[in-house]
Design an enzyme around this catalytic site. Sequence first.
Site, PDB file in Angstrom:
ATOM      1  N   CYS A   1       1.140  -1.913   4.016  1.00 27.69           N
ATOM      2  CA  CYS A   1       0.085  -2.276   4.323  1.00 27.69           C
ATOM      3  C   CYS A   1      -0.881  -2.659   2.878  1.00 27.69           C
ATOM      4  O   CYS A   1      -0.274  -2.052   1.933  1.00 27.69           O
ATOM      5  CB  CYS A   1      -1.083  -1.505   4.977  1.00 27.69           C
ATOM      6  N   THR A   2      -1.993  -3.100   2.952  1.00 28.13           N
ATOM      7  CA  THR A   2      -2.755  -3.592   1.344  1.00 28.13           C
ATOM      8  C   THR A   2      -2.709  -2.109   0.261  1.00 28.13           C
ATOM      9  O   THR A   2      -2.182  -2.077  -0.576  1.00 28.13           O
ATOM     10  CB  THR A   2      -4.033  -3.878   1.267  1.00 28.13           C
TER      11      THR A   2
END
Length: 105
Positions: A9-10
């Site tokens: 994920c970011t």
Amino acid sequence: MKIVGVAACTVGIAHTYIAQEKLENAGKKAGHEIHIETQGTIGIENELTQKQIDEADIVILAADVKIAGRERFDGKRIIQVTTEIAVKSPNKLVEKAAEVVNQKK
């Protein structure tokens, strides 16, 4: 069926690990062998072996960012989704992976 994949994920914290857990649980529940590598703030964990990749029927990339080592999956069937989809609909994602594999046979 053998599934491998990467979750990233970011931020590289919560959603990465939630996606990994949800995908692994969904895969096992459906009777598949599944291994999910995580790429987060502390680097790569549960790194996939070349043998696991070679033997995989399909690759699931649940990623919101560019993943490291994507070239390892060249020539494999790949489903790429966001971590949100892996977290919210892991069973449907594993079902879709099985459909893709069965269509190619």
